[in-house]
Write a protein that holds these residues in place. Structure first.
Motif, short mmCIF file in Angstrom:
data_model
loop_
_atom_site.label_atom_id
_atom_site.label_comp_id
_atom_site.label_asym_id
_atom_site.label_seq_id
_atom_site.Cartn_x
_atom_site.Cartn_y
_atom_site.Cartn_z
N ASP A 18 0.82 -1.21 0.00
CA ASP A 18 0.00 0.00 0.00
C ASP A 18 0.86 1.26 0.00
O ASP A 18 0.54 2.26 0.65
N GLY A 19 1.97 1.21 -0.72
CA GLY A 19 2.81 2.39 -0.91
C GLY A 19 3.73 2.73 0.24
O GLY A 19 4.32 3.82 0.25
N ARG A 20 3.87 1.80 1.20
CA ARG A 20 4.79 2.09 2.31
C ARG A 20 5.41 0.79 2.81
O ARG A 20 4.99 -0.30 2.44
N SER A 21 6.40 0.92 3.68
CA SER A 21 7.07 -0.24 4.24
C SER A 21 6.28 -0.75 5.45
O SER A 21 5.90 0.03 6.33
N ILE A 22 6.03 -2.06 5.46
CA ILE A 22 5.27 -2.71 6.52
C ILE A 22 6.16 -3.77 7.18
O ILE A 22 6.84 -4.53 6.48
N ARG A 23 6.16 -3.81 8.50
CA ARG A 23 6.92 -4.81 9.23
C ARG A 23 6.02 -6.00 9.55
O ARG A 23 4.93 -5.84 10.11
N ILE A 24 6.46 -7.21 9.17
CA ILE A 24 5.66 -8.43 9.36
C ILE A 24 6.36 -9.34 10.37
O ILE A 24 7.49 -9.78 10.17
N GLY A 74 -1.54 -5.28 10.52
CA GLY A 74 -2.62 -4.88 11.41
C GLY A 74 -2.82 -5.80 12.60
O GLY A 74 -3.66 -5.51 13.46
N TYR A 75 -2.06 -6.89 12.68
CA TYR A 75 -2.27 -7.90 13.71
C TYR A 75 -0.98 -8.23 14.45
O TYR A 75 0.12 -8.04 13.93
N GLY A 76 -1.13 -8.79 15.65
CA GLY A 76 0.01 -9.26 16.40
C GLY A 76 1.02 -8.16 16.63
O GLY A 76 0.69 -7.05 17.06
N PRO A 80 0.77 -1.96 12.89
CA PRO A 80 -0.67 -1.77 13.07
C PRO A 80 -1.29 -0.97 11.92
O PRO A 80 -0.62 -0.18 11.25
N ARG A 81 -2.58 -1.19 11.73
CA ARG A 81 -3.35 -0.38 10.79
C ARG A 81 -3.58 1.00 11.41
O ARG A 81 -4.05 1.10 12.55
N PRO A 82 -3.28 2.09 10.69
CA PRO A 82 -3.63 3.42 11.23
C PRO A 82 -5.13 3.48 11.52
O PRO A 82 -5.95 2.96 10.76
N HIS A 83 -5.51 4.12 12.59
CA HIS A 83 -6.90 4.09 13.03
C HIS A 83 -7.85 4.78 12.05
O HIS A 83 -9.06 4.52 12.08
N ASP A 84 -7.33 5.65 11.20
CA ASP A 84 -8.19 6.31 10.22
C ASP A 84 -8.20 5.59 8.87
O ASP A 84 -8.80 6.08 7.92
N GLU A 85 -7.55 4.44 8.80
CA GLU A 85 -7.51 3.67 7.55
C GLU A 85 -8.63 2.63 7.56
O GLU A 85 -8.65 1.74 8.41
N LYS A 86 -9.54 2.71 6.62
CA LYS A 86 -10.65 1.76 6.53
C LYS A 86 -10.36 0.77 5.41
O LYS A 86 -10.08 1.17 4.28
N ASP A 185 -7.03 -2.21 19.19
CA ASP A 185 -8.11 -1.50 18.49
C ASP A 185 -7.90 -1.53 16.98
O ASP A 185 -8.86 -1.65 16.21
N SER A 186 -6.66 -1.41 16.56
CA SER A 186 -6.35 -1.51 15.13
C SER A 186 -6.79 -2.87 14.59
O SER A 186 -7.45 -2.96 13.55
N ALA A 187 -6.44 -3.93 15.33
CA ALA A 187 -6.77 -5.27 14.87
C ALA A 187 -8.28 -5.51 14.86
O ALA A 187 -8.85 -6.00 13.87
#
Length: 278
Positions: A18-24, A74-76, A80-86, A185-187
């Motif tokens: 989604d256009g950014r770096s995500i840590r898994i 968004g899990y574990g 996390p998913r930003p709270h304003d991201e739907k 809350d993100s999850a």
């Protein structure tokens, strides 16, 4: 909620999503068994590495498999998913077609990299993601095992997810889930909001399932509070190579309710259908 039974330390992989770096967050199980099939575990809609407890380790020991367990975005302990991201109606498709291939690239998994192709072992939303990935990339996996997968949205699913929302707001569910997620809350709201969005009622995998080419073991508990046998019977209707396993005295989590029966049948299925073991 079950106790956290994870004993293997987690590692992290950085992927572009989604256009950014995500840590898994992820864990390798029995990596020394390099010549054996690799089983990749995909968790449920509120799951994570630790929510699996020790089932993946015990499953891999029973089948003499290698394993990979990871927490989706968004899990574990993953980003996390930003709270304003739907999340959109296509959130599982994006996980299957974008995030999972990116993770496999980052971890050097796949045809021509390690021996054989991986098996996917998905629960609930993770089962749907496994189905989408296998149908979208038919040469990428050796087979899939799906527990309580979703191929359409049933009324029983919506009622149970509505009940989960009330429990999250009114009981100690939030504090219990917080043990398994850096941002609970993100999850929770990422999952709950989209499943209860009226637009999601039309979501289904009917057009995609005929593209499945690999072996499929589809598992459903007779007492599943989130879905009926229509889910796995629908997979078989569209993909005739699907084997069905219906478990009595079993709810939405066969790996918790009937671990011995599930392990016996799934190990046998994976061993029998792994291409390079035939």
């Amino acid at each position: 909620m079950p106790d956290d039974g994870a004993s293997v330390p987690s590692d992290w992989a950085d992927i572009a999503f989604d256009g950014r770096s995500i840590r898994i967050e992820h864990q390798w199980l029995r990596p020394e068994r390099a010549q054996r099939p690799l089983v990749v575990f995909l968790h449920e809609g509120l799951g994570s590495v630790s929510m699996w407890r020790d089932f993946p380790q015990r499953f891999c020991e029973a089948g003499d498999f290698r394993g990979l367990v990871f927490s989706r975005y968004g899990y574990g302990r993953s980003t996390p998913r930003p709270h304003d991201e739907k999340w959109g109606v296509d959130f599982m498709h994006r996980q299957a077609r974008e995030a999972l291939p990116a993770l496999f690239d980052a971890l050097d998994i796949g045809l021509g990299r390690s021996r054989g192709k991986p098996w996917l072992f998905g629960h609930s939303d993770g089962g749907s993601i496994a189905l989408i990935h296998a149908a979208s990339f038919p040469d990428a996996v050796d087979g899939i095992t799906v527990l309580a997968p979703h191929i359409l949205v049933e009324d029983v699913s919506v009622r149970s997810i509505e009940a989960a929302r009330q429990a999250y707001l009114e009981t100690d569910l939030r504090s219990r889930l917080a043990r398994y997620h850096d941002d609970v809350d993100s999850a929770f709201w990422g999952w709950n909001d989209i499943w209860l969005d009226p637009a999601f009622r039309q979501w289904n995998l009917h057009a995609l399932l005929p593209q499945l080419r690999c072996p499929v073991l589809a598992v459903q508990g007779e007492d599943d509070e989130y879905g009926t046998m229509a889910q796995i019977e629908g997979i078989h209707r569209y993909a005739a190579q699907t084997a069905l396993l219906k478990l009595a005295r079993c709810g939405h989590s066969p790996h918790r309710d009937q671990p011995a029966s599930l392990t016996q049948d799934a190990v046998r299925f994976i061993t029998a259908h792994t291409s390079y073991l035939k």
